[in-house]
Design a protein around this motif. Structure first.
Motif, PDB file in Angstrom:
ATOM      1  N   LEU A 272    -108.016  94.960  47.925  1.00  0.00           N
ATOM      2  CA  LEU A 272    -108.371  96.378  47.988  1.00  0.00           C
ATOM      3  C   LEU A 272    -109.651  96.570  48.787  1.00  0.00           C
ATOM      4  O   LEU A 272    -109.776  97.513  49.578  1.00  0.00           O
ATOM      5  N   ALA A 273    -110.591  95.652  48.615  1.00  0.00           N
ATOM      6  CA  ALA A 273    -111.856  95.740  49.338  1.00  0.00           C
ATOM      7  C   ALA A 273    -111.675  95.545  50.832  1.00  0.00           C
ATOM      8  O   ALA A 273    -112.307  96.244  51.644  1.00  0.00           O
ATOM      9  N   ASP A 274    -110.810  94.602  51.235  1.00  0.00           N
ATOM     10  CA  ASP A 274    -110.680  94.318  52.674  1.00  0.00           C
ATOM     11  C   ASP A 274    -109.610  95.160  53.363  1.00  0.00           C
ATOM     12  O   ASP A 274    -109.403  95.039  54.569  1.00  0.00           O
ATOM     13  N   GLY A 275    -108.934  96.029  52.607  1.00  0.00           N
ATOM     14  CA  GLY A 275    -107.974  96.945  53.210  1.00  0.00           C
ATOM     15  C   GLY A 275    -106.550  96.442  53.259  1.00  0.00           C
ATOM     16  O   GLY A 275    -105.658  97.165  53.724  1.00  0.00           O
ATOM     17  N   THR A 276    -106.304  95.229  52.796  1.00  0.00           N
ATOM     18  CA  THR A 276    -104.923  94.755  52.730  1.00  0.00           C
ATOM     19  C   THR A 276    -104.111  95.658  51.805  1.00  0.00           C
ATOM     20  O   THR A 276    -102.976  96.044  52.120  1.00  0.00           O
ATOM     21  N   ILE A 277    -104.682  95.989  50.660  1.00  0.00           N
ATOM     22  CA  ILE A 277    -104.124  97.027  49.788  1.00  0.00           C
ATOM     23  C   ILE A 277    -104.788  98.333  50.190  1.00  0.00           C
ATOM     24  O   ILE A 277    -106.019  98.433  50.243  1.00  0.00           O
ATOM     25  N   ASP A 278    -103.989  99.341  50.472  1.00  0.00           N
ATOM     26  CA  ASP A 278    -104.497 100.579  51.059  1.00  0.00           C
ATOM     27  C   ASP A 278    -105.091 101.545  50.044  1.00  0.00           C
ATOM     28  O   ASP A 278    -106.079 102.225  50.344  1.00  0.00           O
ATOM     29  N   ILE A 279    -104.467 101.629  48.869  1.00  0.00           N
ATOM     30  CA  ILE A 279    -104.849 102.700  47.949  1.00  0.00           C
ATOM     31  C   ILE A 279    -104.821 102.237  46.496  1.00  0.00           C
ATOM     32  O   ILE A 279    -104.214 101.231  46.153  1.00  0.00           O
ATOM     33  N   VAL A 280    -105.490 103.044  45.671  1.00  0.00           N
ATOM     34  CA  VAL A 280    -105.356 102.948  44.218  1.00  0.00           C
ATOM     35  C   VAL A 280    -104.436 104.077  43.775  1.00  0.00           C
ATOM     36  O   VAL A 280    -104.623 105.238  44.159  1.00  0.00           O
ATOM     37  N   ALA A 281    -103.402 103.747  43.019  1.00  0.00           N
ATOM     38  CA  ALA A 281    -102.486 104.744  42.460  1.00  0.00           C
ATOM     39  C   ALA A 281    -102.354 104.483  40.973  1.00  0.00           C
ATOM     40  O   ALA A 281    -102.303 103.325  40.545  1.00  0.00           O
ATOM     41  N   THR A 282    -102.302 105.534  40.170  1.00  0.00           N
ATOM     42  CA  THR A 282    -102.434 105.323  38.723  1.00  0.00           C
ATOM     43  C   THR A 282    -101.181 104.758  38.061  1.00  0.00           C
ATOM     44  O   THR A 282    -101.284 104.047  37.069  1.00  0.00           O
ATOM     45  N   ASP A 283     -99.982 105.092  38.558  1.00  0.00           N
ATOM     46  CA  ASP A 283     -98.740 104.829  37.830  1.00  0.00           C
ATOM     47  C   ASP A 283     -98.860 105.384  36.408  1.00  0.00           C
ATOM     48  O   ASP A 283     -98.431 104.763  35.424  1.00  0.00           O
TER      49      ASP A 283
ATOM     50  N   VAL B 159    -100.083  89.926  47.774  1.00  0.00           N
ATOM     51  CA  VAL B 159    -101.182  90.238  48.691  1.00  0.00           C
ATOM     52  C   VAL B 159    -101.022  89.487  50.006  1.00  0.00           C
ATOM     53  O   VAL B 159    -101.157  90.059  51.100  1.00  0.00           O
ATOM     54  N   GLU B 160    -100.714  88.203  49.918  1.00  0.00           N
ATOM     55  CA  GLU B 160    -100.594  87.393  51.129  1.00  0.00           C
ATOM     56  C   GLU B 160     -99.418  87.843  51.994  1.00  0.00           C
ATOM     57  O   GLU B 160     -99.498  87.829  53.228  1.00  0.00           O
ATOM     58  N   ILE B 161     -98.324  88.266  51.374  1.00  0.00           N
ATOM     59  CA  ILE B 161     -97.176  88.745  52.143  1.00  0.00           C
ATOM     60  C   ILE B 161     -97.526  90.039  52.874  1.00  0.00           C
ATOM     61  O   ILE B 161     -97.211  90.203  54.063  1.00  0.00           O
ATOM     62  N   VAL B 162     -98.187  90.959  52.192  1.00  0.00           N
ATOM     63  CA  VAL B 162     -98.577  92.212  52.832  1.00  0.00           C
ATOM     64  C   VAL B 162     -99.594  91.955  53.937  1.00  0.00           C
ATOM     65  O   VAL B 162     -99.519  92.555  55.021  1.00  0.00           O
ATOM     66  N   ARG B 163    -100.517  91.042  53.686  1.00  0.00           N
ATOM     67  CA  ARG B 163    -101.506  90.707  54.719  1.00  0.00           C
ATOM     68  C   ARG B 163    -100.819  90.146  55.965  1.00  0.00           C
ATOM     69  O   ARG B 163    -101.150  90.514  57.095  1.00  0.00           O
ATOM     70  N   TRP B 164     -99.846  89.272  55.756  1.00  0.00           N
ATOM     71  CA  TRP B 164     -99.092  88.703  56.878  1.00  0.00           C
ATOM     72  C   TRP B 164     -98.330  89.790  57.621  1.00  0.00           C
ATOM     73  O   TRP B 164     -98.320  89.839  58.842  1.00  0.00           O
ATOM     74  N   ALA B 165     -97.689  90.692  56.872  1.00  0.00           N
ATOM     75  CA  ALA B 165     -96.911  91.761  57.497  1.00  0.00           C
ATOM     76  C   ALA B 165     -97.792  92.662  58.346  1.00  0.00           C
ATOM     77  O   ALA B 165     -97.424  93.052  59.458  1.00  0.00           O
ATOM     78  N   LYS B 166     -98.957  92.985  57.837  1.00  0.00           N
ATOM     79  CA  LYS B 166     -99.867  93.837  58.605  1.00  0.00           C
ATOM     80  C   LYS B 166    -100.352  93.130  59.866  1.00  0.00           C
ATOM     81  O   LYS B 166    -100.543  93.770  60.916  1.00  0.00           O
ATOM     82  N   SER B 167    -100.533  91.812  59.791  1.00  0.00           N
ATOM     83  CA  SER B 167    -100.968  91.059  60.971  1.00  0.00           C
ATOM     84  C   SER B 167     -99.919  91.080  62.067  1.00  0.00           C
ATOM     85  O   SER B 167    -100.231  90.906  63.249  1.00  0.00           O
ATOM     86  N   ARG B 168     -98.660  91.306  61.703  1.00  0.00           N
ATOM     87  CA  ARG B 168     -97.562  91.412  62.663  1.00  0.00           C
ATOM     88  C   ARG B 168     -97.355  92.836  63.169  1.00  0.00           C
ATOM     89  O   ARG B 168     -96.488  93.097  63.998  1.00  0.00           O
ATOM     90  N   GLY B 169     -98.129  93.776  62.619  1.00  0.00           N
ATOM     91  CA  GLY B 169     -97.992  95.158  63.033  1.00  0.00           C
ATOM     92  C   GLY B 169     -96.900  95.920  62.320  1.00  0.00           C
ATOM     93  O   GLY B 169     -96.511  97.012  62.741  1.00  0.00           O
ATOM     94  N   ILE B 170     -96.384  95.367  61.234  1.00  0.00           N
ATOM     95  CA  ILE B 170     -95.349  96.056  60.457  1.00  0.00           C
ATOM     96  C   ILE B 170     -95.982  97.246  59.738  1.00  0.00           C
ATOM     97  O   ILE B 170     -97.096  97.162  59.213  1.00  0.00           O
ATOM     98  N   ASP B 171     -95.263  98.365  59.708  1.00  0.00           N
ATOM     99  CA  ASP B 171     -95.798  99.605  59.135  1.00  0.00           C
ATOM    100  C   ASP B 171     -95.609  99.603  57.623  1.00  0.00           C
ATOM    101  O   ASP B 171     -94.726 100.265  57.076  1.00  0.00           O
ATOM    102  N   VAL B 172     -96.456  98.822  56.949  1.00  0.00           N
ATOM    103  CA  VAL B 172     -96.390  98.701  55.501  1.00  0.00           C
ATOM    104  C   VAL B 172     -97.721  99.126  54.900  1.00  0.00           C
ATOM    105  O   VAL B 172     -98.783  98.837  55.443  1.00  0.00           O
TER     106      VAL B 172
END
Length: 428
Positions: A292-303, A237-250
């Motif tokens: 998931l609540a704050d949008g760092t995780i974009d979606i729920v997917a079932t796998d 979560v923290e890595i994705v949050r950091w990446a999004k803060s840099r504008g990376i398209d993840v």
């Protein structure tokens, strides 16, 4: 198709409104709409959502029809409120050519229960050594835009970079199964206190986190899109949050089971809890919910990962990894996110319909509930409470971790372009 009037539904959880379906489209949304000539669905107290979209489904066909077929899988999807699913490439043969993805696409069209968009393999045979026919799959009748070796990680950085560069040309996305293979050799469950006590091989969080860190940097370097499958740890979560803060398209997804279940359940040695990535700790679960609540995780997917009885009803070490999830996903999300106050129903629509449709470019899905839009809709009774009984599943497989567990909410109706695929909880 006849007209359908959905009367008194709480659209996205808001004030009760009527929704009129005429043919394949929504003809009107408002209060006091005319029911003349229309079949009426009384929806007092029920929640109306856009049809759900699953970016991560295993339909198993071709090759493992003993687990699931496109038909049985899409029937399960409709039962769970889904109108579109993306079918993963780890079939037999692998969906690494235009011919195989077109076969899956055609089978989806024939099923009629929901739209099926094939996901193409990143590498030939999921072997991680040579890029598959990405361009040919995109240009095929299936129009593939999402590519993944899910079940295996694209662990070679050069191959991953080339894939990101290739799909950038047509706006595609690489969906990564983040698992460093050398760090997970012999792994059976999450590495931690419980694995140490049980004597089972540990699956460290860093095996996931290191791949995500590498891939977001590669995506930034290339200027391409990367999607993280079934994110499962607080560190991820923290890595994705950091990446999004840099504008990376993840973008990133979380499964329903990682929002609810923990590695403590493995103490039972019940293989139904064996899954990839493994169930993590309570701390990870809470971090995933917050993300998931704050949008760092974009979606729920079932796998959604169906397996026949013999592949799960065996000793832990020999059991296959995976859980079915299409028919229980919305209930788990209500339980973990809505009933806890972390998400509104509009937030659920964003994470289970609008955002996955945007990421996968699912035409006609993930649209607003408004006049002129395709009538892809899901009606849910949020007051329902009941125990999960896999005997009633539409899926061919029964490997659910929720058997006997009470969960809230029940999908009563699903409409695909105005045609009812589920009415009063019964498939049509």
């Amino acid at each position: 198709m006849s007209k359908i009037l959905i009367r008194g539904a709480q659209v996205l959880g808001g004030e009760p409104q009527d929704v009129l379906i005429d043919g394949s489209e929504i003809a009107g949304v408002g209060q006091g709409l005319s029911a003349e000539g229309a079949d009426v669905v009384e929806a007092d107290g029920k929640i109306l959502l856009p049809g759900l979209v699953d970016l991560h489904t295993h339909l198993r066909e071709p090759g493992r029809e003993d687990s699931e077929t496109v038909l049985t899988g899409t029937r399960a999807a409709a039962s769970g409120g889904y109108t579109s699913v993306f079918a993963m490439a780890n079939t037999f043969p692998v969906a690494d050519t235009a011919g195989v993805v077109e076969q899956v696409y055609r089978l989806g069209k024939e099923s009629g229960y929901c739209d099926v968009q094939p996901i193409g393999a990143v590498t030939v045979g999921l072997e991680g050594r040579k890029l598959a026919e990405l361009g040919a799959m995109h240009e095929s009748a299936a129009g593939v835009t999402v590519f993944s070796d899910d079940g295996k990680c694209v662990d070679d950085a050069v191959i991953m970079r080339r894939a990101l560069e290739y799909v950038k040309a047509f706006g595609g996305v690489v969906a990564q199964h983040a698992q460093e293979p050398r760090l997970t050799e012999g792994a059976q469950m999450n590495e931690g206190v419980v694995s140490a006590e049980l004597g089972l091989g540990g699956w460290p969080a860093v095996a996931e986190e290191s791949i995500i860190a590498r891939d977001v940097l590669l995506a930034e370097h290339v200027g391409s899109r990367v999607h993280i499958c079934h994110l499962s740890t607080a560190g991820s979560v923290e890595i994705v949050r950091w990446a999004k803060s840099r504008g990376i398209d993840v973008t990133a997804e979380v499964t329903p089971h990682h929002l609810l279940l923990t590695d403590e359940l493995v103490r039972s040695y019940n293989p139904v809890y064996k899954v990839n990535p493994p169930l993590r700790t309570e701390r990870d679960v809470m971090a995933l919910r917050e993300a998931l609540a704050d949008g760092t995780i974009d979606i729920v997917a079932t796998d959604h990962a169906p397996h026949p009885h013999e592949d799960k009803d065996c000793e832990w070490a020999a059991a296959a990894m995976g859980m079915v999830g299409l028919e229980t996903a919305l209930s788990v999300v209500q339980h973990t996110m809505v009933d806890t106050g972390l998400l509104t129903w509009e937030g659920v629509a964003e994470r289970m319909s609008w955002a996955p449709a945007r990421i996968g470019r699912a035409a006609g899905h993930g649209r607003p509930v408004s006049a002129g839009e395709p009538a892809n809709l899901t009606l849910l009774d949020p007051a329902y409470r009941g125990s999960v009984d896999p005997a009633g599943f539409a899926s061919r497989s029964r490997n659910t971790p929720y058997e006997g567990r009470e969960l809230p909410g029940r999908v009563t109706h699903t409409w695909l372009r105005g045609r009812a695929t589920l009415v009063d909880g019964k498939l049509q």
